[in-house]
Scaffold this motif. Structure first.
Motif, PDB file in Angstrom:
ATOM      1  N   VAL A 107      36.570 -90.850 -50.877  1.00  0.00           N
ATOM      2  CA  VAL A 107      37.880 -90.770 -51.532  1.00  0.00           C
ATOM      3  C   VAL A 107      37.730 -90.067 -52.869  1.00  0.00           C
ATOM      4  O   VAL A 107      36.931 -90.478 -53.710  1.00  0.00           O
ATOM      5  CB  VAL A 107      38.475 -92.178 -51.752  1.00  0.00           C
ATOM      6  N   ALA A 108      38.498 -88.993 -53.063  1.00  0.00           N
ATOM      7  CA  ALA A 108      38.490 -88.257 -54.331  1.00  0.00           C
ATOM      8  C   ALA A 108      39.895 -88.297 -54.913  1.00  0.00           C
ATOM      9  O   ALA A 108      40.876 -88.119 -54.184  1.00  0.00           O
ATOM     10  CB  ALA A 108      38.045 -86.811 -54.108  1.00  0.00           C
ATOM     11  N   ILE A 165      45.622 -78.954 -65.271  1.00  0.00           N
ATOM     12  CA  ILE A 165      45.845 -79.200 -66.703  1.00  0.00           C
ATOM     13  C   ILE A 165      44.652 -78.766 -67.548  1.00  0.00           C
ATOM     14  O   ILE A 165      44.801 -78.108 -68.579  1.00  0.00           O
ATOM     15  CB  ILE A 165      46.165 -80.678 -66.946  1.00  0.00           C
ATOM     16  N   ASP A 166      43.451 -79.125 -67.119  1.00  0.00           N
ATOM     17  CA  ASP A 166      42.240 -78.822 -67.877  1.00  0.00           C
ATOM     18  C   ASP A 166      41.367 -77.813 -67.124  1.00  0.00           C
ATOM     19  O   ASP A 166      41.483 -77.681 -65.904  1.00  0.00           O
ATOM     20  CB  ASP A 166      41.432 -80.102 -68.124  1.00  0.00           C
ATOM     21  N   PRO A 167      40.492 -77.101 -67.843  1.00  0.00           N
ATOM     22  CA  PRO A 167      39.611 -76.130 -67.183  1.00  0.00           C
ATOM     23  C   PRO A 167      38.732 -76.749 -66.097  1.00  0.00           C
ATOM     24  O   PRO A 167      38.387 -76.093 -65.127  1.00  0.00           O
ATOM     25  CB  PRO A 167      38.763 -75.590 -68.340  1.00  0.00           C
ATOM     26  N   GLU A 168      38.355 -78.016 -66.267  1.00  0.00           N
ATOM     27  CA  GLU A 168      37.581 -78.724 -65.246  1.00  0.00           C
ATOM     28  C   GLU A 168      38.304 -80.002 -64.856  1.00  0.00           C
ATOM     29  O   GLU A 168      38.922 -80.662 -65.693  1.00  0.00           O
ATOM     30  CB  GLU A 168      36.179 -79.049 -65.762  1.00  0.00           C
ATOM     31  N   THR A 169      38.191 -80.378 -63.586  1.00  0.00           N
ATOM     32  CA  THR A 169      38.950 -81.517 -63.071  1.00  0.00           C
ATOM     33  C   THR A 169      38.279 -82.851 -63.346  1.00  0.00           C
ATOM     34  O   THR A 169      38.899 -83.802 -63.805  1.00  0.00           O
ATOM     35  CB  THR A 169      39.138 -81.381 -61.542  1.00  0.00           C
ATOM     36  N   PRO A 217      41.952 -78.472 -47.979  1.00  0.00           N
ATOM     37  CA  PRO A 217      41.455 -78.347 -46.599  1.00  0.00           C
ATOM     38  C   PRO A 217      40.837 -76.980 -46.317  1.00  0.00           C
ATOM     39  O   PRO A 217      39.855 -76.889 -45.565  1.00  0.00           O
ATOM     40  CB  PRO A 217      42.713 -78.567 -45.749  1.00  0.00           C
ATOM     41  N   ASP A 218      41.390 -75.929 -46.920  1.00  0.00           N
ATOM     42  CA  ASP A 218      40.833 -74.591 -46.714  1.00  0.00           C
ATOM     43  C   ASP A 218      39.385 -74.520 -47.164  1.00  0.00           C
ATOM     44  O   ASP A 218      38.523 -73.967 -46.463  1.00  0.00           O
ATOM     45  CB  ASP A 218      41.659 -73.547 -47.481  1.00  0.00           C
ATOM     46  N   VAL A 219      39.099 -75.061 -48.344  1.00  0.00           N
ATOM     47  CA  VAL A 219      37.742 -75.020 -48.886  1.00  0.00           C
ATOM     48  C   VAL A 219      36.791 -75.835 -48.010  1.00  0.00           C
ATOM     49  O   VAL A 219      35.691 -75.383 -47.666  1.00  0.00           O
ATOM     50  CB  VAL A 219      37.712 -75.537 -50.335  1.00  0.00           C
ATOM     51  N   VAL A 220      37.204 -77.031 -47.631  1.00  0.00           N
ATOM     52  CA  VAL A 220      36.346 -77.893 -46.809  1.00  0.00           C
ATOM     53  C   VAL A 220      36.080 -77.238 -45.453  1.00  0.00           C
ATOM     54  O   VAL A 220      34.945 -77.197 -44.979  1.00  0.00           O
ATOM     55  CB  VAL A 220      36.990 -79.282 -46.626  1.00  0.00           C
ATOM     56  N   ARG A 221      37.127 -76.704 -44.847  1.00  0.00           N
ATOM     57  CA  ARG A 221      36.982 -76.071 -43.530  1.00  0.00           C
ATOM     58  C   ARG A 221      36.065 -74.850 -43.607  1.00  0.00           C
ATOM     59  O   ARG A 221      35.238 -74.620 -42.718  1.00  0.00           O
ATOM     60  CB  ARG A 221      38.349 -75.671 -42.988  1.00  0.00           C
ATOM     61  N   THR A 222      36.191 -74.075 -44.661  1.00  0.00           N
ATOM     62  CA  THR A 222      35.355 -72.886 -44.830  1.00  0.00           C
ATOM     63  C   THR A 222      33.883 -73.259 -44.968  1.00  0.00           C
ATOM     64  O   THR A 222      33.002 -72.603 -44.413  1.00  0.00           O
ATOM     65  CB  THR A 222      35.796 -72.089 -46.070  1.00  0.00           C
ATOM     66  N   GLN A 223      33.619 -74.341 -45.678  1.00  0.00           N
ATOM     67  CA  GLN A 223      32.244 -74.773 -45.899  1.00  0.00           C
ATOM     68  C   GLN A 223      31.608 -75.364 -44.639  1.00  0.00           C
ATOM     69  O   GLN A 223      30.415 -75.187 -44.392  1.00  0.00           O
ATOM     70  CB  GLN A 223      32.186 -75.809 -47.024  1.00  0.00           C
ATOM     71  N   LEU A 224      32.421 -76.040 -43.828  1.00  0.00           N
ATOM     72  CA  LEU A 224      31.879 -76.746 -42.668  1.00  0.00           C
ATOM     73  C   LEU A 224      32.047 -75.987 -41.368  1.00  0.00           C
ATOM     74  O   LEU A 224      31.315 -76.219 -40.409  1.00  0.00           O
ATOM     75  CB  LEU A 224      32.554 -78.119 -42.531  1.00  0.00           C
ATOM     76  N   SER A 225      33.059 -75.104 -41.321  1.00  0.00           N
ATOM     77  CA  SER A 225      33.369 -74.302 -40.133  1.00  0.00           C
ATOM     78  C   SER A 225      33.884 -75.133 -38.959  1.00  0.00           C
ATOM     79  O   SER A 225      34.211 -74.602 -37.916  1.00  0.00           O
ATOM     80  CB  SER A 225      32.146 -73.489 -39.672  1.00  0.00           C
ATOM     81  N   LEU A 277      33.905 -82.328 -51.674  1.00  0.00           N
ATOM     82  CA  LEU A 277      35.245 -82.684 -52.151  1.00  0.00           C
ATOM     83  C   LEU A 277      35.408 -82.294 -53.623  1.00  0.00           C
ATOM     84  O   LEU A 277      36.476 -81.828 -54.032  1.00  0.00           O
ATOM     85  CB  LEU A 277      35.493 -84.180 -51.973  1.00  0.00           C
ATOM     86  N   ASP A 278      34.358 -82.474 -54.393  1.00  0.00           N
ATOM     87  CA  ASP A 278      34.398 -82.071 -55.804  1.00  0.00           C
ATOM     88  C   ASP A 278      34.646 -80.565 -55.919  1.00  0.00           C
ATOM     89  O   ASP A 278      35.471 -80.119 -56.728  1.00  0.00           O
ATOM     90  CB  ASP A 278      33.087 -82.458 -56.486  1.00  0.00           C
ATOM     91  N   GLN A 279      33.943 -79.776 -55.089  1.00  0.00           N
ATOM     92  CA  GLN A 279      34.156 -78.326 -55.085  1.00  0.00           C
ATOM     93  C   GLN A 279      35.575 -77.967 -54.671  1.00  0.00           C
ATOM     94  O   GLN A 279      36.198 -77.074 -55.255  1.00  0.00           O
ATOM     95  CB  GLN A 279      33.180 -77.659 -54.107  1.00  0.00           C
TER      96      GLN A 279
END
Length: 259
Positions: free
Chosen positions: A130-131, A185-189, A62-70, A86-88
């Motif tokens: 949905v992610a 677990i992995d470097p990329e999700t 939620p922090d990332v989404v909120r920061t991007q959208l304000s 959502l991917d980010q």
């Protein structure tokens, strides 16, 4: 623990329970009805690692989404942009979990499943993006029928797709909960992200595998039919039933409906 926030939009209600076997609840969820974003995570890892990973995930996304959208997820946010966002957000959570594990030897190897639902409203109607990564699930309940939106990222699901095992065998297979994707677990999700149209009467169920270990989809559907549209009652009955049937894991459910 229960949590609910009220608004005149889509509203999420959540409930998490330790169960009857585990000593620690490694599940976590967050409800952000103002942002129209809901997150559920089921942590894994020795000691407190799983609990730490799931808590990082439900706070970071939620922090990332909120920061991007304000602000809230508005009609101007197109599905492809929302999916990218959502991917980010999941990738950011993945890196935060890995960084925390790298700094603390006791958290080495920790990770978490993740399921995220974000809803936007456009002239075409409501849509849910949905992610997910892992075996926490999202279901749609529409006009009395429950359908599964997500496909588990597990070894057994891969074998099932290749017709190497039957669906009946999956339910009791000793490797049925071996994950092929998770955060940390992995470097990329590389999560799976899809967008679905919604109807105003729809209900969305998010859950950890503590529920689906104990109840079949048909049993979940029966409970929702009986308790709908009372979201708190649905959550309570689902968790209580999972415990009555053995409570082998932490059980967490989030139910989202239009209010």
């Amino acid at each position: 623990m229960t949590s609910a926030q009220r608004s005149d939009k889509w509203t999420g209600v959540g409930l998490t329970d330790l169960g009857l076997v585990r000593k620690l609840n490694q599940d976590a969820f967050s409800l952000d009805n103002s942002l129209q974003l809901w997150v559920l995570a089921d942590g894994m890892g020795g000691h407190a690692g799983g609990e730490v990973a799931s808590q990082i995930a439900v706070k970071a996304i939620p922090d990332v989404v909120r920061t991007q959208l304000s602000t809230e997820i508005s009609p101007s946010v197109q599905p492809d942009k929302l999916e990218s966002l959502l991917d980010q957000a999941l990738e950011s959570a993945n890196q935060r979990i890995r960084n925390a594990a790298a700094k603390d030897e006791s958290l080495k190897g920790m990770g978490t499943t993740i399921i995220v639902v974000a809803i936007t409203h456009s002239p075409k109607g409501y849509q849910a993006s949905v992610a997910h990564a892992g075996d926490s699930r999202a279901y749609l309940f529409r006009q009395g029928t429950l359908s599964l939106w997500t496909k588990d990222h597990t070894l057994m699901e891969e074998r099932l797709a290749l017709n190497l095992i039957t669906a009946k065998q999956v339910r009791t297979h000793p490797l049925r909960h071996v994950l092929t994707k998770a955060l940390g677990i992995d470097p990329e999700t590389r999560p799976t992200i899809q967008t679905y149209p919604l109807e105003p009467s729809d209900l969305i169920l998010m859950c950890s595998d503590g529920l689906t270990k104990m109840l079949t989809d048909q049993e979940i559907q029966t409970i929702i039919r009986k308790e709908a549209p009372q979201a708190e009652a649905i959550c309570g009955t689902l968790v209580d039933t999972a415990n009555r049937l053995g409570g082998e894991d932490n059980t967490t459910v989030v139910l989202i409906g239009l209010h």
